[in-house]
Design a protein around this motif. Structure first.
Motif, PDB file in Angstrom:
ATOM      1  N   GLU A 170      32.751  28.865  40.217  1.00  0.00           N
ATOM      2  CA  GLU A 170      32.188  27.517  40.236  1.00  0.00           C
ATOM      3  C   GLU A 170      32.320  26.844  38.863  1.00  0.00           C
ATOM      4  N   LYS A 171      32.140  27.619  37.805  1.00  0.00           N
ATOM      5  CA  LYS A 171      32.291  27.061  36.460  1.00  0.00           C
ATOM      6  C   LYS A 171      33.720  26.575  36.221  1.00  0.00           C
ATOM      7  N   HIS A 172      34.661  27.367  36.682  1.00  0.00           N
ATOM      8  CA  HIS A 172      36.054  26.956  36.531  1.00  0.00           C
ATOM      9  C   HIS A 172      36.341  25.714  37.356  1.00  0.00           C
ATOM     10  N   ARG A 173      35.768  25.708  38.556  1.00  0.00           N
ATOM     11  CA  ARG A 173      35.979  24.569  39.440  1.00  0.00           C
ATOM     12  C   ARG A 173      35.513  23.280  38.751  1.00  0.00           C
ATOM     13  N   GLN A 174      34.327  23.346  38.159  1.00  0.00           N
ATOM     14  CA  GLN A 174      33.790  22.175  37.466  1.00  0.00           C
ATOM     15  C   GLN A 174      34.650  21.800  36.262  1.00  0.00           C
ATOM     16  N   ALA A 175      35.093  22.803  35.519  1.00  0.00           N
ATOM     17  CA  ALA A 175      35.945  22.526  34.345  1.00  0.00           C
ATOM     18  C   ALA A 175      37.234  21.853  34.782  1.00  0.00           C
ATOM     19  N   TYR A 176      37.776  22.281  35.903  1.00  0.00           N
ATOM     20  CA  TYR A 176      39.021  21.692  36.394  1.00  0.00           C
ATOM     21  C   TYR A 176      38.795  20.248  36.809  1.00  0.00           C
ATOM     22  N   ILE A 177      37.644  20.017  37.438  1.00  0.00           N
ATOM     23  CA  ILE A 177      37.345  18.641  37.850  1.00  0.00           C
ATOM     24  C   ILE A 177      37.305  17.735  36.621  1.00  0.00           C
ATOM     25  N   SER A 178      36.613  18.177  35.561  1.00  0.00           N
ATOM     26  CA  SER A 178      36.550  17.276  34.417  1.00  0.00           C
ATOM     27  C   SER A 178      37.896  17.152  33.710  1.00  0.00           C
ATOM     28  N   LEU A 179      38.681  18.209  33.678  1.00  0.00           N
ATOM     29  CA  LEU A 179      39.950  18.062  32.954  1.00  0.00           C
ATOM     30  C   LEU A 179      40.950  17.218  33.732  1.00  0.00           C
ATOM     31  N   PHE A 180      41.004  17.373  35.034  1.00  0.00           N
ATOM     32  CA  PHE A 180      41.946  16.534  35.795  1.00  0.00           C
ATOM     33  C   PHE A 180      41.487  15.077  35.807  1.00  0.00           C
ATOM     34  N   ASP A 181      40.168  14.867  35.794  1.00  0.00           N
ATOM     35  CA  ASP A 181      39.672  13.491  35.682  1.00  0.00           C
ATOM     36  C   ASP A 181      40.115  12.879  34.355  1.00  0.00           C
ATOM     37  N   ARG A 182      39.983  13.659  33.294  1.00  0.00           N
ATOM     38  CA  ARG A 182      40.381  13.134  31.989  1.00  0.00           C
ATOM     39  C   ARG A 182      41.865  12.828  31.931  1.00  0.00           C
ATOM     40  N   LEU A 183      42.653  13.625  32.632  1.00  0.00           N
ATOM     41  CA  LEU A 183      44.100  13.405  32.619  1.00  0.00           C
ATOM     42  C   LEU A 183      44.501  12.208  33.474  1.00  0.00           C
ATOM     43  N   GLY A 184      43.517  11.637  34.173  1.00  0.00           N
ATOM     44  CA  GLY A 184      43.803  10.460  34.977  1.00  0.00           C
ATOM     45  C   GLY A 184      44.575  10.758  36.243  1.00  0.00           C
ATOM     46  N   VAL A 186      43.274  20.161  28.195  1.00  0.00           N
ATOM     47  CA  VAL A 186      43.003  21.412  28.916  1.00  0.00           C
ATOM     48  C   VAL A 186      42.207  22.361  28.023  1.00  0.00           C
ATOM     49  N   ARG A 187      42.662  22.501  26.801  1.00  0.00           N
ATOM     50  CA  ARG A 187      42.002  23.424  25.877  1.00  0.00           C
ATOM     51  C   ARG A 187      40.557  23.000  25.615  1.00  0.00           C
ATOM     52  N   GLU A 188      40.369  21.720  25.383  1.00  0.00           N
ATOM     53  CA  GLU A 188      39.011  21.234  25.094  1.00  0.00           C
ATOM     54  C   GLU A 188      38.061  21.512  26.257  1.00  0.00           C
ATOM     55  N   GLU A 189      38.557  21.316  27.470  1.00  0.00           N
ATOM     56  CA  GLU A 189      37.682  21.535  28.628  1.00  0.00           C
ATOM     57  C   GLU A 189      37.417  23.024  28.854  1.00  0.00           C
ATOM     58  N   MET A 190      38.398  23.835  28.572  1.00  0.00           N
ATOM     59  CA  MET A 190      38.181  25.286  28.691  1.00  0.00           C
ATOM     60  C   MET A 190      37.152  25.746  27.660  1.00  0.00           C
ATOM     61  N   ASP A 191      37.323  25.264  26.444  1.00  0.00           N
ATOM     62  CA  ASP A 191      36.397  25.654  25.380  1.00  0.00           C
ATOM     63  C   ASP A 191      34.987  25.152  25.689  1.00  0.00           C
ATOM     64  N   ALA A 192      34.918  23.916  26.209  1.00  0.00           N
ATOM     65  CA  ALA A 192      33.607  23.337  26.522  1.00  0.00           C
ATOM     66  C   ALA A 192      32.892  24.155  27.588  1.00  0.00           C
ATOM     67  N   ALA A 193      33.663  24.779  28.457  1.00  0.00           N
ATOM     68  CA  ALA A 193      33.057  25.585  29.519  1.00  0.00           C
ATOM     69  C   ALA A 193      32.647  26.964  29.001  1.00  0.00           C
ATOM     70  N   GLY A 194      32.994  27.249  27.748  1.00  0.00           N
ATOM     71  CA  GLY A 194      32.592  28.526  27.172  1.00  0.00           C
ATOM     72  C   GLY A 194      33.606  29.635  27.384  1.00  0.00           C
ATOM     73  N   PHE A 195      34.827  29.270  27.753  1.00  0.00           N
ATOM     74  CA  PHE A 195      35.864  30.282  27.921  1.00  0.00           C
ATOM     75  C   PHE A 195      36.548  30.490  26.581  1.00  0.00           C
ATOM     76  N   GLN A 196      37.026  31.721  26.360  1.00  0.00           N
ATOM     77  CA  GLN A 196      37.611  32.037  25.057  1.00  0.00           C
ATOM     78  C   GLN A 196      39.126  32.121  25.146  1.00  0.00           C
ATOM     79  N   GLU A 197      39.786  31.494  24.178  1.00  0.00           N
ATOM     80  CA  GLU A 197      41.246  31.480  24.210  1.00  0.00           C
ATOM     81  C   GLU A 197      41.827  32.720  23.536  1.00  0.00           C
ATOM     82  N   VAL A 198      42.796  33.310  24.201  1.00  0.00           N
ATOM     83  CA  VAL A 198      43.536  34.442  23.649  1.00  0.00           C
ATOM     84  C   VAL A 198      45.018  34.128  23.813  1.00  0.00           C
ATOM     85  N   HIS A 199      45.860  35.007  23.367  1.00  0.00           N
ATOM     86  CA  HIS A 199      47.284  34.747  23.540  1.00  0.00           C
ATOM     87  C   HIS A 199      48.063  36.037  23.702  1.00  0.00           C
TER      88      HIS A 199
END
Length: 576
Positions: A176-190, A58-71
């Motif tokens: 749309e960017k999030h939508r695409q990021a979700y598609i790739s992350l759920f695909d990766r999760l199988g 999840v983190r890798e796909e978020m970062d790849a999409a250019g989103f910044q992690e905070v906490h």
RNA sequence: CGGGGCGUAGCGUAGUGGCUAGCGCGCCUGCUUUGGGAGCAGGAGAUCGCGAGUUCGAAUCUCGCCGCCCCGACCA
């Protein structure tokens, strides 16, 4: 390397008594999780490795999409939630507590407020937008009924992100960017999933879609078109009906209908006294509701029930919706329970909404607003008008797809992700504005996007298991290869040990069953239960200089020469 | 929050008023065994969810509380 001889792990032979669904049973039996309290679980080493694998994807796909992690903290002060009214609105699901000085605190159920305030605190110009930020955080919701193990817990981990844009076009692009990021992350999760239109509902946004992972034990029901792929949450399913093409009916005709307060009893009487061939769908059901103290009537064909969730989802702004009670009938003496019709709605001061099937020109058999009398040929547009159409009737398998008219199927699923164009609700409540080119303050528009990280562990387990255990996709499995050494002397153990090191040197993650006292049967059962994608057995075949490689999912077995085994195994595993 | 069910050792369970709470898995010791949840022998482990009550006697009956599971309502 994970060594079975020292791992904090005890697999269970029996299903736990408190587990019902497959993911729960298997995750407990295989030693991944243990229950602490209702809807609250701890993770044992294998479970936590799996959990962190998912989190990493999840983190890798978020970062790849250019989103910044905070906490953010999970422990939060009341004030921000007061300003958006959610301290009250969230009701019993909010974990509230007090600090030693008596100040109200809460455990965050979701963090829209905090994210909004973070941007407000740092940025003030349109030049800073767009921006999307996310966190992976433990969330707390005091669910009335936690269920299905870790599918629905009171404490769970969610990846939540929020986008901030100056205008609607920007929001659409961030969405749309999030939508695409979700598609790739759920695909990766199988995960197998459908992207399903949802209703934005009380949150007050516009576009919203859910990522639903189909499985029998899922708690969400959705509609799927097998022809064109249209998918919608039941609340969001659209009914398309052709215009009325029949003849103009004769004038309304009242008839006696004693003892027919239900549709069934009415149809029976019609078929007895007025010739045969009448069906429930010829009648018009008037369901009376109270919406924030206002009386409304919902018209649906007599053979359909009203789905209150659908009504609520399609009546934005209504806070309390409930069926008419006897008290309410007393307030509207013109309404005769069991004999209500829409003809006199204006006179009675009732708002009328119709299911789209009640098309203009169609005629119906309905109540006469007089005890024990019904009317036929009551025609929409001639004998009654409606205040609007609403998606109100229950959705059934076989209803027509709004896109291609194919009969739809109804399926169950687990919600694993939700993307949502929030709009300006939170920005307005918390006064998040930026200056535009002209130096004018503009309210920022937001999107919110969630992935259930801990829930994904269970969703994958639900979709990927068999009678004997879990079957993880490689990326989330505790290890790539599970090596089992069997035999009584040192050779298989020493060989397995060396093979494990060689595979690790090639970059594979290895779990090694180096237990000397466990019988082969126990080791095989454990390996299958734990569910790593490949199992290598170092034992009997050593006599011929071979080891056995098994594919956990397909069950395929191959003997491969010990000489060159690491490279051969690496090739098969990485091709997976 | 409505309805139903359950609470006995780490896990699964037997035990409807009467002897020291039984069994299987797991755990410990010893010997044997090692390709499909091994065998034999010995052993440790239980305030029977908690609290009151009834009784000569309570895991068992009564009341209250707590916890857990399932169906429904609810669920950014």
């Amino acid at each position: 390397m994970l060594r079975m001889s020292t791992l904090l792990l005890r697999t269970l032979r029996d299903d736990p008594a408190d587990a019902e669904v497959a993911s729960h049973k298997l995750l407990v039996r295989a030693g991944y999780v243990r229950r602490i309290a209702a809807g609250i679980y701890s993770w044992l080493p294998l479970g936590y490795i799996t959990f962190r694998n998912i989190e990493r994807v999840v983190r890798e796909e978020m970062d790849a999409a250019g989103f910044q992690e905070v906490h953010f903290p999970a422990l939060l002060p009341r004030d921000p939630y007061e300003r958006t009214n959610r301290w009250e609105e969230y009701g019993g699901s909010l974990f509230r507590l007090k600090d030693r000085r008596g100040n109200d605190m809460l455990l965050g159920p979701t963090h829209e407020e905090m994210f909004t305030l973070m941007i407000k605190g740092e940025f003030a110009s349109y030049k800073d937008l767009p921006i999307s930020i996310y966190q992976i955080q433990t969330k707390y919701r005091d669910e009335a009924r936690p269920r299905s193990g870790i599918i629905r817990g009171r404490e769970f981990v969610m990846k939540d992100s929020y986008s901030f844009d100056i205008d609607d076009e920007g929001l659409a692009a961030s969405y749309e960017k999030h939508r695409q990021a979700y598609i790739s992350l759920f695909d990766r999760l199988g995960l197998k999933y459908n992207i399903v239109s949802a209703v934005s509902g009380a949150m007050g946004g516009s576009r919203s879609e859910e990522f639903l992972a189909p499985c029998e034990t899922g708690e969400d029901t959705y509609v799927l078109c097998p022809q064109c792929g249209y998918a919608a949450n039941v609340e969001a399913m659209i009914t398309k009906v052709p215009a009325y093409a029949g003849e103009t009916p004769p004038a309304m005709q009242v008839f006696d209908s004693p003892n027919t307060p239900t549709i069934d009893s009415l149809v029976e009487l019609l078929n007895k006294n007025h010739g045969g061939g009448f069906k429930g769908s010829d009648t018009l059901k008037n369901v009376l509701l109270m919406a924030d103290g206002k009386a409304i009537s919902i018209l649906v064909p007599g053979d359909r029930e009203v789905d209150l969730k659908r009504v609520e989802a399609n009546l934005p702004g209504v806070e309390e919706l409930r069926l008419f009670e006897d008290e309410d009938f007393k307030k509207f003496p013109g309404l005769v329970k069991g004999y209500v019709g829409p003809q006199d709605a204006k006179k009675l001061g009732i708002t009328v909404y119709a299911d789209p099937r009640i098309v203009k020109g169609s005629h119906w058999i309905t109540g006469a607003n007089v005890r024990e009398k019904h009317v036929m040929y009551v025609t929409h547009g001639r004998d009654f008008e409606v205040d609007g159409f609403i998606e109100a009737a229950e959705v059934r398998a076989g209803d027509q797809c709004p896109e291609c008219a194919t009969p739809v199927v109804i399926d169950r699923a687990i919600e694993i992700g939700h993307i949502f164009q929030l709009g300006r609700k939170y920005a307005e409540a918390l006064d998040l504005t930026v200056l535009d080119k002209d130096g004018k303050a503009r309210v920022v528009t937001m999107g919110s996007y969630g992935v259930g990280v801990s829930r994904a562990v269970a969703a994958i387990a639900e979709q990927s298991h068999d009678e004997i255990g879990l079957i993880w996709p490689r990326e989330v499995a505790p290890a790539d290869v599970h090596i089992v050494a069997t035999g009584k002397d040192d050779l298989p153990f020493d060989t397995a040990e060396k093979l494990a090191h060689d595979l690790e040197a090639l970059g594979l993650r290895v779990m090694l069953d180096d237990r000397r006292d466990a019988s082969p049967g126990v080791k095989f059962k454990d390996a299958e239960l734990i569910g790593n994608p490949f199992i290598v057995i170092v034992g009997k075949a050593l006599a011929e200089g071979k080891v056995e490689l098994r594919d956990r999912k397909s069950g395929d077995k191959n003997e491969i020469a010990l000489d060159g085994a690491p490279a051969a195994i690496n090739k098969v595993v990485t091709a997976h």
